[in-house]
Design an enzyme around this catalytic site. Sequence first.
Site, PDB file in Angstrom:
ATOM      1  N   SER A  17      -8.284  48.264   2.362  1.00  0.00           N
ATOM      2  CA  SER A  17      -9.514  49.046   2.500  1.00  0.00           C
ATOM      3  C   SER A  17     -10.737  48.204   2.144  1.00  0.00           C
ATOM      4  O   SER A  17     -10.732  47.426   1.194  1.00  0.00           O
ATOM      5  CB  SER A  17      -9.455  50.274   1.589  1.00  0.00           C
ATOM      6  N   LYS A  70      -5.980  64.418   1.269  1.00  0.00           N
ATOM      7  CA  LYS A  70      -7.243  65.130   1.369  1.00  0.00           C
ATOM      8  C   LYS A  70      -7.091  66.642   1.228  1.00  0.00           C
ATOM      9  O   LYS A  70      -7.906  67.308   0.583  1.00  0.00           O
ATOM     10  CB  LYS A  70      -7.927  64.797   2.696  1.00  0.00           C
TER      11      LYS A  70
END
Length: 324
Positions: A17, A70
């Site tokens: 990331s 999420k």
Amino acid sequence: MSDIIHLGLIGDNIAASQSPRLHRLAGDQNGRRVVYDSLIPAQQGLGFDALFARCADQDYQGVNVTYPYKEVAAAMVCIDDPLVAAVGAVNTVLFTPDGPRGFNTGYSDFFAAYRLVRGDADPGAVLMIGAGGVGRAVAFGLLALGASQIRLADCDSGIGRAVAQDLRDLRPSAQIMTGTEAQAMAAGASGVINCAPVGMVGYDGTPRDGHLTAGASWAFDAVYTPVETRFLTDAAAHGLQIISGSELFIGQGVDVRALFTGLPLDLARGTASHENLDRHRLAVGQPDHQAVRNCRRWFRWDRDFRTGLAGIRLHPRRGREYGP
């Protein structure tokens, strides 16, 4: 006040990331030290719930949340924004004295990325592969863009049906299809979207073959690590207009930065010495789109996104109330 800002990213397979680099860059530009930890539950020897609780108990100001947590995180936070409550997933959590508060920039960031590349072009009928996590947010973005039909393909039929119901709750007239086989749903689609993890680092491959893009005019991949996914390169080879996950990444970086600290982020200055971030400004097969300048428009586009959902009344506590 301490000059140190302690943040983190919770997710699986996040070693590549670029989020830590982006947030540290913003800190450097403002004379603040940013500690941004990559937190993989399996490596920490903890489940998501326990790792989330540890962050809340320690000195983290907030965390970003990514695949596949999420929706789990959304159940653990207070969500003030009724649109985020309707999406049912969060990508940003702030730890406050009143408890953790959840946010999701994904829906408006996709809306902005689409407008950035395609302007006012009608999205038409859209096939979206993967309806969980970021897929939920993107589906709400498609609703605001006025897609004539949204086709949700997910190997878990229950996920697709749940998202479809939430979209119909918000806009009863919306044309929504669900299924488990993308190939069977592809005919006549103007846009093809990948919201599955296939194609990201560690999940090599593509969620589609060339038949899915036959007759389509544009494609978007929510994956931004790497930028040049096989899905997008294949779509570009078939002549489709490309919207890269890099546009989503930059939008999220700007929005999340504001949520965490309010510190400005000068991408034009920062990318001069951070070549990897500069790559994230570039869409495969597309020009720069003046991405740095256009990042400043993200907040206006969030307003426009909400205008696109006009007629839907949202109750700040109880969630959805339905307009005409």
